[in-house]
Scaffold this motif. Structure first.
Motif, PDB file in Angstrom:
ATOM      1  N   SER A  84       0.857  -1.193   0.000  1.00 53.81           N
ATOM      2  CA  SER A  84       0.000   0.000   0.000  1.00 53.81           C
ATOM      3  C   SER A  84       0.889   1.238   0.000  1.00 53.81           C
ATOM      4  CB  SER A  84      -0.901   0.037   1.245  1.00 53.81           C
ATOM      5  OG  SER A  84      -0.123   0.257   2.402  1.00 53.81           O
ATOM      6  N   GLY A  85       0.285   2.376  -0.272  1.00 52.03           N
ATOM      7  CA  GLY A  85       1.037   3.627  -0.199  1.00 52.03           C
ATOM      8  C   GLY A  85       1.542   3.863   1.209  1.00 52.03           C
ATOM      9  N   MET A  86       0.714   3.569   2.224  1.00 54.38           N
ATOM     10  CA  MET A  86       1.152   3.760   3.610  1.00 54.38           C
ATOM     11  C   MET A  86       2.310   2.826   3.964  1.00 54.38           C
ATOM     12  SD  MET A  86       0.078   6.383   4.983  1.00 54.38           S
ATOM     13  CE  MET A  86       1.045   6.052   6.460  1.00 54.38           C
ATOM     14  N   VAL A  89       5.297   4.653   2.623  1.00 52.98           N
ATOM     15  CA  VAL A  89       5.634   5.780   3.503  1.00 52.98           C
ATOM     16  C   VAL A  89       6.335   5.241   4.756  1.00 52.98           C
ATOM     17  CG1 VAL A  89       4.641   7.613   4.957  1.00 52.98           C
ATOM     18  CG2 VAL A  89       3.705   7.202   2.659  1.00 52.98           C
ATOM     19  N   TYR A 111      -0.994  13.648   3.799  1.00 55.50           N
ATOM     20  CA  TYR A 111      -2.028  12.625   3.811  1.00 55.50           C
ATOM     21  C   TYR A 111      -2.218  12.167   5.274  1.00 55.50           C
ATOM     22  CZ  TYR A 111      -4.393   8.228   3.445  1.00 55.50           C
ATOM     23  OH  TYR A 111      -5.275   7.214   3.640  1.00 55.50           O
ATOM     24  N   GLU A 151       5.546  16.381   0.915  1.00 57.37           N
ATOM     25  CA  GLU A 151       4.473  15.841   0.047  1.00 57.37           C
ATOM     26  C   GLU A 151       4.077  16.986  -0.866  1.00 57.37           C
ATOM     27  OE1 GLU A 151       1.322  13.737   2.188  1.00 57.37           O
ATOM     28  OE2 GLU A 151      -0.134  14.687   0.865  1.00 57.37           O
ATOM     29  N   ASN A 155      -2.056  16.621  -0.066  1.00 53.51           N
ATOM     30  CA  ASN A 155      -3.442  16.147  -0.061  1.00 53.51           C
ATOM     31  C   ASN A 155      -4.168  16.743   1.146  1.00 53.51           C
ATOM     32  OD1 ASN A 155      -5.787  14.643  -0.159  1.00 53.51           O
ATOM     33  ND2 ASN A 155      -4.804  12.657   0.049  1.00 53.51           N
ATOM     34  N   ASP A 178       6.740  12.406  -0.978  1.00 54.53           N
ATOM     35  CA  ASP A 178       5.546  11.690  -1.436  1.00 54.53           C
ATOM     36  C   ASP A 178       5.095  12.355  -2.734  1.00 54.53           C
ATOM     37  OD1 ASP A 178       2.952  10.781  -1.951  1.00 54.53           O
ATOM     38  OD2 ASP A 178       2.507  10.469   0.167  1.00 54.53           O
ATOM     39  N   THR A 180       2.732  11.137  -4.860  1.00 54.78           N
ATOM     40  CA  THR A 180       1.508  10.469  -5.313  1.00 54.78           C
ATOM     41  C   THR A 180       0.665  11.370  -6.226  1.00 54.78           C
ATOM     42  OG1 THR A 180       1.437   9.139  -3.308  1.00 54.78           O
ATOM     43  CG2 THR A 180      -0.630   9.358  -4.524  1.00 54.78           C
ATOM     44  N   PHE A 181       0.511  12.654  -5.852  1.00 59.44           N
ATOM     45  CA  PHE A 181      -0.345  13.546  -6.638  1.00 59.44           C
ATOM     46  C   PHE A 181       0.307  13.944  -7.966  1.00 59.44           C
ATOM     47  CE2 PHE A 181      -3.860  15.681  -3.923  1.00 59.44           C
ATOM     48  CZ  PHE A 181      -4.148  14.481  -3.311  1.00 59.44           C
ATOM     49  N   SER A 200       1.753   6.229  -3.455  1.00 60.38           N
ATOM     50  CA  SER A 200       0.688   5.251  -3.410  1.00 60.38           C
ATOM     51  C   SER A 200       0.433   4.830  -4.856  1.00 60.38           C
ATOM     52  CB  SER A 200      -0.579   5.863  -2.805  1.00 60.38           C
ATOM     53  OG  SER A 200      -1.653   4.974  -3.024  1.00 60.38           O
ATOM     54  N   THR A 202      -1.626   2.772  -5.656  1.00 60.67           N
ATOM     55  CA  THR A 202      -3.080   2.585  -5.695  1.00 60.67           C
ATOM     56  C   THR A 202      -3.725   3.614  -6.625  1.00 60.67           C
ATOM     57  OG1 THR A 202      -2.860   2.100  -3.322  1.00 60.67           O
ATOM     58  CG2 THR A 202      -5.091   2.442  -4.149  1.00 60.67           C
ATOM     59  N   LYS A 203      -3.059   4.763  -6.763  1.00 59.85           N
ATOM     60  CA  LYS A 203      -3.657   5.917  -7.444  1.00 59.85           C
ATOM     61  C   LYS A 203      -3.305   5.911  -8.928  1.00 59.85           C
ATOM     62  CE  LYS A 203      -4.453   6.857  -3.071  1.00 59.85           C
ATOM     63  NZ  LYS A 203      -5.568   6.273  -2.391  1.00 59.85           N
ATOM     64  N   THR A 212      -4.408  -2.036  -4.462  1.00 57.76           N
ATOM     65  CA  THR A 212      -3.776  -1.263  -3.390  1.00 57.76           C
ATOM     66  C   THR A 212      -2.298  -1.646  -3.381  1.00 57.76           C
ATOM     67  OG1 THR A 212      -5.816  -1.366  -2.113  1.00 57.76           O
ATOM     68  CG2 THR A 212      -3.850  -0.738  -0.916  1.00 57.76           C
ATOM     69  N   ALA A 213      -1.430  -0.663  -3.569  1.00 56.81           N
ATOM     70  CA  ALA A 213       0.019  -0.930  -3.615  1.00 56.81           C
ATOM     71  C   ALA A 213       0.776   0.360  -3.360  1.00 56.81           C
ATOM     72  CB  ALA A 213       0.413  -1.515  -4.978  1.00 56.81           C
ATOM     73  N   LEU A 330      -8.188   8.223  -5.326  1.00 54.07           N
ATOM     74  CA  LEU A 330      -7.959   9.157  -6.433  1.00 54.07           C
ATOM     75  C   LEU A 330      -7.131   8.478  -7.512  1.00 54.07           C
ATOM     76  CD1 LEU A 330      -4.720  10.643  -6.085  1.00 54.07           C
ATOM     77  CD2 LEU A 330      -5.808  10.809  -3.865  1.00 54.07           C
TER      78      LEU A 330
HETATM   79  C1  LIG Z   1      -0.569  11.548  -0.895  1.00 54.87           C
HETATM   80  C2  LIG Z   1      -0.888  10.181  -0.393  1.00 54.87           C
HETATM   81  N1  LIG Z   1       0.106   9.423   0.119  1.00 54.87           N
HETATM   82  C3  LIG Z   1      -0.122   8.189   0.588  1.00 54.87           C
HETATM   83  C4  LIG Z   1      -1.404   7.643   0.574  1.00 54.87           C
HETATM   84  C5  LIG Z   1      -1.627   6.259   1.127  1.00 54.87           C
HETATM   85  O1  LIG Z   1      -1.830   5.351   0.076  1.00 54.87           O
HETATM   86  P1  LIG Z   1      -2.589   3.936   0.285  1.00 54.87           P
HETATM   87  O2  LIG Z   1      -4.025   4.261   0.499  1.00 54.87           O
HETATM   88  O3  LIG Z   1      -2.297   3.219  -0.998  1.00 54.87           O
HETATM   89  O4  LIG Z   1      -1.980   3.288   1.485  1.00 54.87           O
HETATM   90  C6  LIG Z   1      -2.461   8.384   0.047  1.00 54.87           C
HETATM   91  C7  LIG Z   1      -3.833   7.834   0.026  1.00 54.87           C
HETATM   92  O5  LIG Z   1      -4.778   8.475  -0.350  1.00 54.87           O
HETATM   93  C8  LIG Z   1      -2.196   9.685  -0.455  1.00 54.87           C
HETATM   94  O6  LIG Z   1      -3.170  10.460  -0.958  1.00 54.87           O
END
Ligand SMILES: Cc1ncc(COP(=O)(O)O)c(C=O)c1O
Length: 387
Positions: A84-86, A89, A111, A151, A155, A178, A180-181, A200, A202-203, A212-213, A330
């Motif tokens: 997962s993204g977490m 992190v 996040y 980040e 977010n 981070d 992700t965005f 993440s 996942t996005k 989810t990754a 997202l």
């Molecule tokens: C910026 C950001 N980082 C990390 C995450 C965590 O990702 P995950 O939900 O895949 O664990 C999110 C989840 O929305 C996110 O928006």
């Protein structure tokens, strides 16, 4: 006796070597373990960092394939794929702060899962974490800073962090970003001096709202430490998920170009609507950090936040959309709308919410891949209920 032998044979099926050509697409290696050679090679595989073909918590051919694609996209030496993204992190942060008692500097706007890790878990393990307003991060960094966590865009406020300025202010610190965005389509943080990138997957990277990754990219040495942390904590990205991610990545640049175009079209529409108070999108010249967005981002993505008159109006707009679906997450093909104050920040206190720059009049959009006119028409209809 014969019955017994046939039951044993069930467990050791004869798998014939494949006739004909090799598969074009990597097969899914849905196995938890691998038969090892009966030589010293087995011990060498067991002792390696991120061995393939040993045990799936240590990695799999499907994870390795996705990692190679992700490292290449980020211009990194190596990548680590996790569940997962977490997990990305956590693996990045825990692997870098483990050996050093110095200060961890981060933003007030992150996040929410990351905020919990920074504000509650790391201090509980005796680590010193300082959170500052995002725009003040570079000025706050100093010699005592060992790890800087950023980040950008964050977010859900869409505030940017100036990566070059942070690098210059903290030349000796490990900087983790981070991304992700922005995604590597719009920003490659390693090119700006960042040491580790977390995302993440996942996005946008997977892009289909069905996996989810998470991924960490950086130097081989830092990724080896992150791998060791993940090996112990155990957040595996399973072979099928890794396979889906590798499949999704093939269309990543096409999807991102469309997300960038649709995001800007919707941001411009909202900025001109009388019921909308403010639009937070780095591609708009009205964004306070638009110059930085132009320097640091190739395009500005499909994420944006906007505010309406009051909390009641925000909830009415949220409930009135039809095409835009009310869901967290997202970066998928479908446009999602969410009310961060009540959903994304559900585990945060009112003070933490305010410190993150989020209030109840704000709605967040993940602009999808639909025809932009259809997204705009849906939002126009929803906004007419509060006009
Ligand atoms: C910026 C950001 N980082 C990390 C995450 C965590 O990702 P995950 O939900 O895949 O664990 C999110 C989840 O929305 C996110 O928006």
């Amino acid at each position: 006796m014969e019955k017994h032998a046939s039951m044993t044979r069930l467990l050791h099926p004869h798998v014939a070597p494949q006739a004909g050509g090799a598969p074009l697409v990597t097969p899914i290696h849905q196995t938890s373990t691998y038969e090892l050679p009966r030589t010293d090679e087995a011990a060498r595989i067991a002792a390696a960092v991120a061995p393939t073909g040993y045990y799936t918590r240590y990695g799999s051919p499907n994870a390795r394939e996705a990692e190679a694609m992700l490292a290449d996209l980020d211009g990194a030496e190596a990548a680590l794929l996790v569940g997962s993204g977490m997990a990305a992190v956590s693996a990045a942060l825990l692997s870098t702060v483990a050996a050093d008692p110095g200060e961890i500097l981060a933003q007030k706007s992150h996040y929410t899962g990351t905020l919990t890790l920074l504000q509650e878990m790391l201090p509980a393990f005796g680590r010193q974490v300082r959170l500052v307003p995002q725009e003040e991060l570079a000025a706050a960094a100093g010699r005592q800073t060992r790890v800087v966590y950023v980040e950008t865009p964050s977010n859900p406020t869409m505030t940017l962090t100036d990566l070059r300025a942070v690098r210059a202010a903290a030349p000796d610190a490990i900087i983790i970003a981070d991304n992700t965005f922005a995604t590597p389509y719009n920003t490659r943080p390693l090119d700006f001096g960042v040491d580790l990138v977390v995302q993440s997957a996942t996005k946008y990277l997977n892009g289909h709202s069905d996996v989810t990754a998470g991924v960490v990219t950086g130097s081989a040495a830092l990724i080896a430490k992150a791998w060791e942390t993940a090996r112990v904590l155990g957040p595996v990205c399973h072979p099928f998920e890794a396979w889906l991610l590798a499949r999704g990545l093939k269309t990543f640049p096409l999807r991102m170009a469309r997300h960038n175009a649709n995001g800007l079209a919707v941001a411009r529409f909202l900025a001109g609507h009388p019921a909308v108070r403010a639009v937070h999108h780095p591609g708009l010249p009205s964004h306070p950090q638009h110059d930085l967005a132009v320097r640091q981002m190739r395009g500005h993505g499909g994420m944006l936040a906007f505010t309406v008159a009051d909390a009641d109006a925000a909830v009415r707009v949220l409930r009135a959309t039809k095409l835009c679906r009310n869901a967290v997450s997202l970066g998928g093909p479908e446009t999602l709308i969410t009310h961060p104050a009540s959903l994304v920040f559900a585990h945060q206190s009112a003070e933490e919410l305010a410190a993150s720059g989020v209030d109840a009049t704000m709605l967040r959009l993940s602009v999808g891949l639909e025809e932009p006119e259809d997204i705009v028409a849906d939002l126009a209809a929803a906004l007419s209920t509060v006009d």
